[in-house]
Each structure stands twice: as C-alpha cells, then as structure tokens.
Write a protein that holds these residues in place. Sequence first.
Motif, PDB file in Angstrom:
ATOM      1  N   GLY A  73      -2.915 -14.120  -3.292  1.00 26.34           N
ATOM      2  CA  GLY A  73      -3.828 -13.955  -2.172  1.00 26.34           C
ATOM      3  C   GLY A  73      -4.537 -12.616  -2.178  1.00 26.34           C
ATOM      4  O   GLY A  73      -5.213 -12.257  -1.215  1.00 26.34           O
ATOM      5  N   ASP A  74      -4.407 -11.851  -3.254  1.00 23.16           N
ATOM      6  CA  ASP A  74      -5.035 -10.532  -3.322  1.00 23.16           C
ATOM      7  C   ASP A  74      -6.474 -10.641  -3.827  1.00 23.16           C
ATOM      8  O   ASP A  74      -6.897  -9.886  -4.692  1.00 23.16           O
ATOM      9  CB  ASP A  74      -4.242  -9.601  -4.259  1.00 23.16           C
ATOM     10  N   ASP A  75      -7.209 -11.595  -3.293  1.00 24.99           N
ATOM     11  CA  ASP A  75      -8.608 -11.679  -3.677  1.00 24.99           C
ATOM     12  C   ASP A  75      -9.417 -10.720  -2.831  1.00 24.99           C
ATOM     13  O   ASP A  75      -8.881  -9.917  -2.090  1.00 24.99           O
ATOM     14  CB  ASP A  75      -9.123 -13.114  -3.538  1.00 24.99           C
ATOM     15  N   LEU A  76     -10.731 -10.812  -2.938  1.00 24.90           N
ATOM     16  CA  LEU A  76     -11.595  -9.860  -2.247  1.00 24.90           C
ATOM     17  C   LEU A  76     -11.399  -9.907  -0.741  1.00 24.90           C
ATOM     18  O   LEU A  76     -11.483  -8.886  -0.062  1.00 24.90           O
ATOM     19  CB  LEU A  76     -13.055 -10.150  -2.602  1.00 24.90           C
ATOM     20  N   GLN A  77     -11.119 -11.102  -0.204  1.00 23.67           N
ATOM     21  CA  GLN A  77     -10.945 -11.233   1.238  1.00 23.67           C
ATOM     22  C   GLN A  77      -9.633 -10.625   1.711  1.00 23.67           C
ATOM     23  O   GLN A  77      -9.482 -10.269   2.871  1.00 23.67           O
ATOM     24  CB  GLN A  77     -10.999 -12.714   1.640  1.00 23.67           C
ATOM     25  N   GLY A  78      -8.651 -10.533   0.805  1.00 19.02           N
ATOM     26  CA  GLY A  78      -7.334 -10.059   1.214  1.00 19.02           C
ATOM     27  C   GLY A  78      -7.100  -8.582   0.979  1.00 19.02           C
ATOM     28  O   GLY A  78      -6.055  -8.060   1.363  1.00 19.02           O
ATOM     29  N   ILE A  79      -8.021  -7.902   0.323  1.00 24.51           N
ATOM     30  CA  ILE A  79      -7.848  -6.481   0.043  1.00 24.51           C
ATOM     31  C   ILE A  79      -8.641  -5.675   1.056  1.00 24.51           C
ATOM     32  O   ILE A  79      -9.847  -5.862   1.193  1.00 24.51           O
ATOM     33  CB  ILE A  79      -8.320  -6.142  -1.389  1.00 24.51           C
ATOM     34  N   LYS A  80      -7.973  -4.788   1.757  1.00 25.85           N
ATOM     35  CA  LYS A  80      -8.634  -4.022   2.800  1.00 25.85           C
ATOM     36  C   LYS A  80      -9.523  -2.929   2.211  1.00 25.85           C
ATOM     37  O   LYS A  80      -9.243  -2.373   1.151  1.00 25.85           O
ATOM     38  CB  LYS A  80      -7.592  -3.407   3.734  1.00 25.85           C
ATOM     39  N   ARG A  81     -10.558  -2.617   2.962  1.00 25.95           N
ATOM     40  CA  ARG A  81     -11.537  -1.652   2.475  1.00 25.95           C
ATOM     41  C   ARG A  81     -10.906  -0.276   2.251  1.00 25.95           C
ATOM     42  O   ARG A  81     -11.253   0.427   1.303  1.00 25.95           O
ATOM     43  CB  ARG A  81     -12.684  -1.544   3.481  1.00 25.95           C
ATOM     44  N   GLY A  82      -9.973   0.122   3.113  1.00 26.28           N
ATOM     45  CA  GLY A  82      -9.372   1.459   3.003  1.00 26.28           C
ATOM     46  C   GLY A  82      -8.733   1.693   1.653  1.00 26.28           C
ATOM     47  O   GLY A  82      -8.986   2.704   0.997  1.00 26.28           O
ATOM     48  N   ILE A  83      -7.905   0.748   1.210  1.00 28.96           N
ATOM     49  CA  ILE A  83      -7.220   0.935  -0.063  1.00 28.96           C
ATOM     50  C   ILE A  83      -8.188   0.759  -1.229  1.00 28.96           C
ATOM     51  O   ILE A  83      -8.018   1.362  -2.292  1.00 28.96           O
ATOM     52  CB  ILE A  83      -6.020  -0.049  -0.181  1.00 28.96           C
ATOM     53  N   MET A  84      -9.229  -0.035  -1.039  1.00 28.48           N
ATOM     54  CA  MET A  84     -10.237  -0.188  -2.083  1.00 28.48           C
ATOM     55  C   MET A  84     -10.983   1.122  -2.323  1.00 28.48           C
ATOM     56  O   MET A  84     -11.286   1.479  -3.466  1.00 28.48           O
ATOM     57  CB  MET A  84     -11.231  -1.282  -1.688  1.00 28.48           C
ATOM     58  N   GLU A  85     -11.276   1.850  -1.249  1.00 26.61           N
ATOM     59  CA  GLU A  85     -12.006   3.109  -1.384  1.00 26.61           C
ATOM     60  C   GLU A  85     -11.155   4.187  -2.035  1.00 26.61           C
ATOM     61  O   GLU A  85     -11.678   5.147  -2.594  1.00 26.61           O
ATOM     62  CB  GLU A  85     -12.504   3.579  -0.022  1.00 26.61           C
ATOM     63  N   LEU A  86      -9.828   4.045  -1.972  1.00 30.08           N
ATOM     64  CA  LEU A  86      -8.944   5.021  -2.584  1.00 30.08           C
ATOM     65  C   LEU A  86      -8.726   4.758  -4.072  1.00 30.08           C
ATOM     66  O   LEU A  86      -8.311   5.643  -4.810  1.00 30.08           O
ATOM     67  CB  LEU A  86      -7.584   5.018  -1.870  1.00 30.08           C
ATOM     68  N   ALA A  87      -8.995   3.528  -4.506  1.00 26.60           N
ATOM     69  CA  ALA A  87      -8.686   3.149  -5.885  1.00 26.60           C
ATOM     70  C   ALA A  87      -9.636   3.810  -6.879  1.00 26.60           C
ATOM     71  O   ALA A  87     -10.849   3.813  -6.695  1.00 26.60           O
ATOM     72  CB  ALA A  87      -8.760   1.635  -6.024  1.00 26.60           C
ATOM     73  N   ASP A  88      -9.056   4.373  -7.944  1.00 26.45           N
ATOM     74  CA  ASP A  88      -9.840   4.900  -9.058  1.00 26.45           C
ATOM     75  C   ASP A  88     -10.053   3.833 -10.124  1.00 26.45           C
ATOM     76  O   ASP A  88     -10.955   3.944 -10.959  1.00 26.45           O
ATOM     77  CB  ASP A  88      -9.127   6.098  -9.685  1.00 26.45           C
ATOM     78  N   LEU A  89      -9.195   2.822 -10.096  1.00 26.19           N
ATOM     79  CA  LEU A  89      -9.247   1.746 -11.082  1.00 26.19           C
ATOM     80  C   LEU A  89      -8.614   0.512 -10.443  1.00 26.19           C
ATOM     81  O   LEU A  89      -7.576   0.621  -9.787  1.00 26.19           O
ATOM     82  CB  LEU A  89      -8.472   2.143 -12.341  1.00 26.19           C
ATOM     83  N   VAL A  90      -9.245  -0.643 -10.603  1.00 25.66           N
ATOM     84  CA  VAL A  90      -8.708  -1.898 -10.075  1.00 25.66           C
ATOM     85  C   VAL A  90      -8.336  -2.788 -11.249  1.00 25.66           C
ATOM     86  O   VAL A  90      -9.141  -3.006 -12.161  1.00 25.66           O
ATOM     87  CB  VAL A  90      -9.730  -2.618  -9.169  1.00 25.66           C
ATOM     88  N   ARG A 111     -16.022  -6.632  -9.022  1.00 21.43           N
ATOM     89  CA  ARG A 111     -17.063  -5.848  -9.699  1.00 21.43           C
ATOM     90  C   ARG A 111     -18.359  -5.840  -8.895  1.00 21.43           C
ATOM     91  O   ARG A 111     -19.116  -4.875  -8.939  1.00 21.43           O
ATOM     92  CB  ARG A 111     -17.310  -6.417 -11.100  1.00 21.43           C
ATOM     93  N   ARG A 112     -18.618  -6.913  -8.173  1.00 20.73           N
ATOM     94  CA  ARG A 112     -19.818  -6.942  -7.332  1.00 20.73           C
ATOM     95  C   ARG A 112     -19.630  -6.134  -6.054  1.00 20.73           C
ATOM     96  O   ARG A 112     -20.586  -5.570  -5.523  1.00 20.73           O
ATOM     97  CB  ARG A 112     -20.172  -8.398  -6.980  1.00 20.73           C
ATOM     98  N   ALA A 113     -18.405  -6.074  -5.563  1.00 15.75           N
ATOM     99  CA  ALA A 113     -18.154  -5.420  -4.278  1.00 15.75           C
ATOM    100  C   ALA A 113     -17.983  -3.912  -4.389  1.00 15.75           C
ATOM    101  O   ALA A 113     -18.438  -3.161  -3.511  1.00 15.75           O
ATOM    102  CB  ALA A 113     -16.904  -6.028  -3.621  1.00 15.75           C
ATOM    103  N   ILE A 114     -17.330  -3.443  -5.439  1.00 12.50           N
ATOM    104  CA  ILE A 114     -16.994  -2.019  -5.545  1.00 12.50           C
ATOM    105  C   ILE A 114     -18.215  -1.100  -5.495  1.00 12.50           C
ATOM    106  O   ILE A 114     -18.181  -0.055  -4.831  1.00 12.50           O
ATOM    107  CB  ILE A 114     -16.144  -1.771  -6.815  1.00 12.50           C
ATOM    108  N   PRO A 115     -19.322  -1.434  -6.159  1.00 17.23           N
ATOM    109  CA  PRO A 115     -20.488  -0.538  -6.075  1.00 17.23           C
ATOM    110  C   PRO A 115     -21.048  -0.377  -4.664  1.00 17.23           C
ATOM    111  O   PRO A 115     -21.803   0.564  -4.402  1.00 17.23           O
ATOM    112  CB  PRO A 115     -21.511  -1.222  -7.001  1.00 17.23           C
ATOM    113  N   LEU A 116     -20.680  -1.276  -3.758  1.00 18.42           N
ATOM    114  CA  LEU A 116     -21.164  -1.183  -2.387  1.00 18.42           C
ATOM    115  C   LEU A 116     -20.357  -0.187  -1.558  1.00 18.42           C
ATOM    116  O   LEU A 116     -20.775   0.198  -0.460  1.00 18.42           O
ATOM    117  CB  LEU A 116     -21.102  -2.565  -1.710  1.00 18.42           C
ATOM    118  N   LEU A 117     -19.186   0.214  -2.067  1.00 22.44           N
ATOM    119  CA  LEU A 117     -18.339   1.164  -1.356  1.00 22.44           C
ATOM    120  C   LEU A 117     -18.776   2.593  -1.666  1.00 22.44           C
ATOM    121  O   LEU A 117     -19.388   2.873  -2.683  1.00 22.44           O
ATOM    122  CB  LEU A 117     -16.875   0.976  -1.767  1.00 22.44           C
ATOM    123  N   ARG A 118     -18.399   3.494  -0.778  1.00 16.65           N
ATOM    124  CA  ARG A 118     -18.707   4.907  -0.998  1.00 16.65           C
ATOM    125  C   ARG A 118     -17.861   5.428  -2.157  1.00 16.65           C
ATOM    126  O   ARG A 118     -16.634   5.280  -2.158  1.00 16.65           O
ATOM    127  CB  ARG A 118     -18.405   5.705   0.265  1.00 16.65           C
TER     128      ARG A 118
END
Length: 223
Positions: A73-90, A111-118
């Motif tokens: 269930g760790d797809d894009l919908q299940g991963i919170k933005r906070g931890i995504m912004e902290l990741a250096d590598l997914v 890959r489509r979502a990450i460039p949209l994050l700060r």
Amino acid sequence: MERLARDPRAFIRPSPAGTELGGVARRTREALLLCEAAGFDVVIVETVGVGQSELAVADLVDVFVLLASPSGGDDLQGIKRGIMELADLVVVTKADGDLAGPANHAAADLRRAIPLLRPKYEGLTAETLLVSSTTGTGVPEVWQAVEAVHQHLRATGQLDALRAGQAKAWLWDEIRSGLLEHFRAEHPRTEIDAIEAAVMAGEVAPGVAAQQLLDGIDGATGA
C-alpha cells in the motif's frame, strides 16, 4: 540480510525504540558514533517500520532513503508529503515476479510527483529507483545513487550545514528527554494517574492540569 549477517566485515545491532517516537531508539546517535569510532565507514540506520511518521532518522543520517513497497500500500496515495520531502532517494522494492508491474507503475508515479515537491537541497532532486532483494537487481545502482548524493552534499558544503543542524537537533532532543525524566521523577505515579483520571472525566481541562503539574516542578526547583 542473511548474507550480510555472515559477513565478518559487518556488524548488526538491533535497537528497540521502546516508547520513543520517530522510528529510532533514543541512543541511536551514540550507537552511530561508536560504529564510526570502531572503523566502520558506512553505517545504515533502519527505522522500526511503524508507518510514515519515522522522521527522526532525518536528523541522524547524511542520506535519507525512503523504501516503498508496491505490495504494502506504499503507493503515491499512501506516502505522506512530509516524509517524501525529506527523502534524498526513493527506492521501490520487490520489483520482481508478479510485483514487477506494480513496482514499475509505482516508480513511474513517484518520478512524476517528486519534481513537484520543494527540493530538499540546492542542485539535487531525489531519484526513484527499483530493486529486487531476491535477484539483486538494482542494488548496485542504489548504492551508486547514495554515493552520488553524499558526494554532491560534500562538494557543495551542504553536508557541513546538515551535520551542524543535526547537532542542534540532538541538543534539543536531549533537553526534552531530560525534562521529561525530571518531570516523572518529581511527580509520583499516583499523582499523575489522579490528574489523568480527572482530565478524562472532564473535571479538569487538559491545559489546566498540565500547568498544575508543571507548576509543581517549578516549586520543587525553587525549593
């Protein structure tokens, strides 16, 4: 892990988190320093796996790798933005067999979502890679990506700033933990239980009850 556990050059130390939040144990920082002093040039910190709130590890490591499982269930919908912004590598795991398709789909979404994050660091965008621990596919590429992130941070001076911020965070974590220990030492369990019961019964507002307990510490310190 089975192969790594048999490698004489590796040392594995489980550290239960206990009541600590954030996915790591309270003394994980000290354990890292001991490993470095023992001569280990690579130290990997794995969080306890309690969910997407394991953010404390970001204040411990040079490179934060987020593992995403297509079967959990760790797809894009299940991963919170906070931890995504902290990741250096997914890293999307289990990219083999029946899960190869879902893993590739999850990686494409990421890959489509990450460039949209700060961006976390200047000049660096988190990559999304696929691996299979069963076949070993993708593991060398992940390690190369980790080294590339680390080299970029060192070359741009951002690694020094990161570690300075981590030292500051360590200071305040110790202060918070010390204050909590002092608080518990100053108040008998029976007193805390009585106030908790009063709050739960609606007899005392939580803010008022907290202030009563904190005032007791002030009085004990002043005495």
